[in-house]
Design an enzyme around this catalytic site. Structure first.
Site, PDB file in Angstrom:
ATOM      1  N   ARG A 130      84.563  25.808 -26.912  1.00  0.00           N
ATOM      2  CA  ARG A 130      85.856  26.476 -26.874  1.00  0.00           C
ATOM      3  C   ARG A 130      86.396  26.263 -28.325  1.00  0.00           C
ATOM      4  NH1 ARG A 130      87.217  24.315 -21.230  1.00  0.00           N
ATOM      5  NH2 ARG A 130      85.097  23.747 -21.116  1.00  0.00           N
ATOM      6  N   GLU A 167      81.113  12.209 -18.070  1.00  0.00           N
ATOM      7  CA  GLU A 167      81.399  11.342 -16.969  1.00  0.00           C
ATOM      8  C   GLU A 167      80.398  10.789 -16.041  1.00  0.00           C
ATOM      9  OE1 GLU A 167      83.867  14.196 -14.660  1.00  0.00           O
ATOM     10  OE2 GLU A 167      84.450  12.429 -13.105  1.00  0.00           O
TER      11      GLU A 167
HETATM   12  O1  LIG Z   1      87.231  14.644 -23.924  1.00  0.00           O
HETATM   13  P1  LIG Z   1      85.888  14.900 -23.295  1.00  0.00           P
HETATM   14  O2  LIG Z   1      85.991  14.184 -21.853  1.00  0.00           O
HETATM   15  O3  LIG Z   1      84.968  14.768 -24.031  1.00  0.00           O
HETATM   16  O4  LIG Z   1      85.868  16.286 -22.824  1.00  0.00           O
HETATM   17  C1  LIG Z   1      86.406  17.424 -23.457  1.00  0.00           C
HETATM   18  C2  LIG Z   1      85.362  18.594 -23.637  1.00  0.00           C
HETATM   19  O5  LIG Z   1      85.090  19.041 -22.338  1.00  0.00           O
HETATM   20  C3  LIG Z   1      84.993  20.626 -22.588  1.00  0.00           C
HETATM   21  O6  LIG Z   1      83.816  20.819 -23.049  1.00  0.00           O
HETATM   22  P2  LIG Z   1      82.502  21.003 -22.038  1.00  0.00           P
HETATM   23  O7  LIG Z   1      81.848  19.561 -22.126  1.00  0.00           O
HETATM   24  O8  LIG Z   1      82.900  21.406 -20.858  1.00  0.00           O
HETATM   25  O9  LIG Z   1      81.657  21.934 -22.850  1.00  0.00           O
HETATM   26  P3  LIG Z   1      81.754  23.554 -23.027  1.00  0.00           P
HETATM   27  O10 LIG Z   1      82.892  23.775 -23.644  1.00  0.00           O
HETATM   28  O11 LIG Z   1      80.545  23.787 -23.858  1.00  0.00           O
HETATM   29  O12 LIG Z   1      81.599  24.041 -21.644  1.00  0.00           O
HETATM   30  C4  LIG Z   1      86.006  20.863 -23.704  1.00  0.00           C
HETATM   31  O13 LIG Z   1      85.980  22.186 -24.198  1.00  0.00           O
HETATM   32  C5  LIG Z   1      85.805  19.650 -24.519  1.00  0.00           C
HETATM   33  O14 LIG Z   1      85.085  20.061 -25.508  1.00  0.00           O
HETATM   34  N1  LIG Z   2      89.772  19.742 -16.342  1.00  0.00           N
HETATM   35  C1  LIG Z   2      89.237  20.384 -17.435  1.00  0.00           C
HETATM   36  N2  LIG Z   2      89.655  21.614 -17.748  1.00  0.00           N
HETATM   37  C2  LIG Z   2      88.877  22.286 -18.635  1.00  0.00           C
HETATM   38  N3  LIG Z   2      87.803  21.555 -19.567  1.00  0.00           N
HETATM   39  C3  LIG Z   2      87.707  20.272 -19.201  1.00  0.00           C
HETATM   40  N4  LIG Z   2      86.774  19.517 -19.976  1.00  0.00           N
HETATM   41  C4  LIG Z   2      86.917  18.352 -19.362  1.00  0.00           C
HETATM   42  N5  LIG Z   2      87.833  18.270 -18.273  1.00  0.00           N
HETATM   43  C5  LIG Z   2      88.098  19.796 -18.180  1.00  0.00           C
END
Ligand SMILES: O=P(O)(O)OC[C@H]1O[C@H](OP(=O)(O)OP(=O)(O)O)[C@H](O)[C@@H]1O
Ligand SMILES: Nc1ncnc2[nH]cnc12
Length: 243
Positions: A130, A167
Site C-alpha cells: 500500500r 506477529e
Molecule cells: O507496523 P507493522 O506491524 O509492521 O505492520 C504494518 C504493515 O502491515 C501492512 O502490510 P502487510 O504486511 O499486511 O502487507 P500487504 O500490504 O502487502 O498486504 C501495512 O500495509 C504495513 O505495511
Molecule cells: N489493523 C490493520 N489494518 C490494516 N492493515 C494492517 N496491518 C497491520 N495491522 C493492520
C-alpha cells in the site's frame, strides 16, 4: 485532547480521528469519543450519497470547531474499518475507500507534499503493497525518485534485504542495489504503522547504504501497538490515529 465540540454525538466508523504529529510534537490530538463521526462501516458504495455527504459534513464541522485542518476529518471519514479481517480480532483499516473519494485521496497526497516539498528529499521509499499507492504521487510532486521496498523475490535485479518480525514469524524486505546513493535524503511511506516492524526494516535497509532517512510517513497509526517506540528516534508523521 481537542476542545469539546458543539455537534451532537455521532457514531463513528473510525475509533477516533487524529492529526499530524511532528518530531517536536509527538502527542496526537484526538476527537473526544462523544464526537465520533458518522459510520462508514459499510462499503462506501453501499452508502447513500446523502448519508455520505452528511458524514463528511459532520466531520468538516468537527474539524472547523476544533481549529484543526478540515482535510483530516474527511480523510478519516473515508477510511473504512472492517472487523475480523483477515482473521478474527483484527480491526482492518481499509484505505481502498479513501481511494474512491477523489477529494480525500487528493487531500491525503497534498498534506504529505506540503510537508516534504521543501525538505530537500531525493528519495521516496514506498513499502509494498500500500506504500506503492501513496508514494509515487508524492515523489512526483516533490521532484524525488520513487524506490520500491518489496517482499522477497519480486525485484529482478541484485538486491539487499532485511528480515523483520511479524506477529507470527518473520518476513524479508528487499531493495534494488544502486537504487539509492549514499548521502541521499529519504522519506519512507506506507499506509499504516502497527508494530513498526515493517518500517524499521525499511529504515535499516536504507541506512545500510548510508542514506539519510529523514522521516517516516503513514496515513494511519495504530497507537496501541506502539510501533512509534520501535522506530526509536526516527520521526513519524501520521494523518489519522485509530484504535
Ligand atoms: O507496523 P507493522 O506491524 O509492521 O505492520 C504494518 C504493515 O502491515 C501492512 O502490510 P502487510 O504486511 O499486511 O502487507 P500487504 O500490504 O502487502 O498486504 C501495512 O500495509 C504495513 O505495511
Ligand atoms: N489493523 C490493520 N489494518 C490494516 N492493515 C494492517 N496491518 C497491520 N495491522 C493492520
Amino acid at each position: 485532547m481537542l476542545a469539546c465540540l458543539g455537534a451532537p454525538p455521532l457514531e463513528t466508523h473510525l475509533p477516533f480521528v487524529a492529526f499530524p504529529t511532528s518530531p517536536s510534537s509527538r502527542s496526537a490530538l484526538r476527537l473526544p469519543l462523544s464526537r465520533r463521526l458518522p459510520s462508514l462501516r459499510y462499503p462506501a458504495t453501499a452508502l447513500s450519497a446523502r448519508h455520505h455527504s452528511l458524514a463528511v459534513a459532520a466531520a468538516a464541522m468537527a474539524s472547523q470547531e476544533s481549529g484543526e485542518d478540515p482535510r483530516l476529518a474527511r480523510i478519516a471519514s473515508a477510511i473504512r474499518v472492517i472487523p475480523d479481517f483477515p482473521k478474527p480480532g483484527i480491526l482492518f483499516q481499509d484505505i481502498t475507500t479513501l481511494l474512491l473519494d477523489t477529494k480525500a485521496f487528493r487531500d491525503t497526497i497534498d498534506m504529505f507534499v506540503e510537508r516534504y516539498r521543501d525538505m530537500n528529499i531525493s528519495v521516496v521509499a514506498g513499502i509494498e503493497a500500500r506504500g506503492f499507492i501513496f508514494g509515487p504521487p508524492i515523489a512526483l510532486a516533490i521532484g524525488a525518485k520513487f524506490v520500491p521496498m518489496r517482499k522477497p523475490k519480486k525485484l529482478p535485479g541484485e538486491v539487499i534485504s532485511e528480515e523483520y518480525s511479524l506477529e507470527y514469524g518473520t518476513d524479508r524486505m528487499e531493495m534494488h542495489v544502486g537504487a539509492v546513493q549514499a548521502g541521499e535524503r529519504a522519506i519512507v511511506i506506507d499506509d499504516l504503522i502497527a508494530t513498526g516492524g515493517t518500517l524499521s526494516a525499511a529504515i535499516r535497509l536504507l541506512e545500510r547504504v548510508r542514506v539519510d532517512v529523514v522521516e517516516c510517513a503513514c496515513v494511519i497509526e495504530l497507537p496501541e501497538l506502539k510501533g512509534r517506540a520501535r522506530l526509536e528516534d526516527m520521526p513519524l508523521f501520521v494523518l489519522v490515529k485509530a484504535a
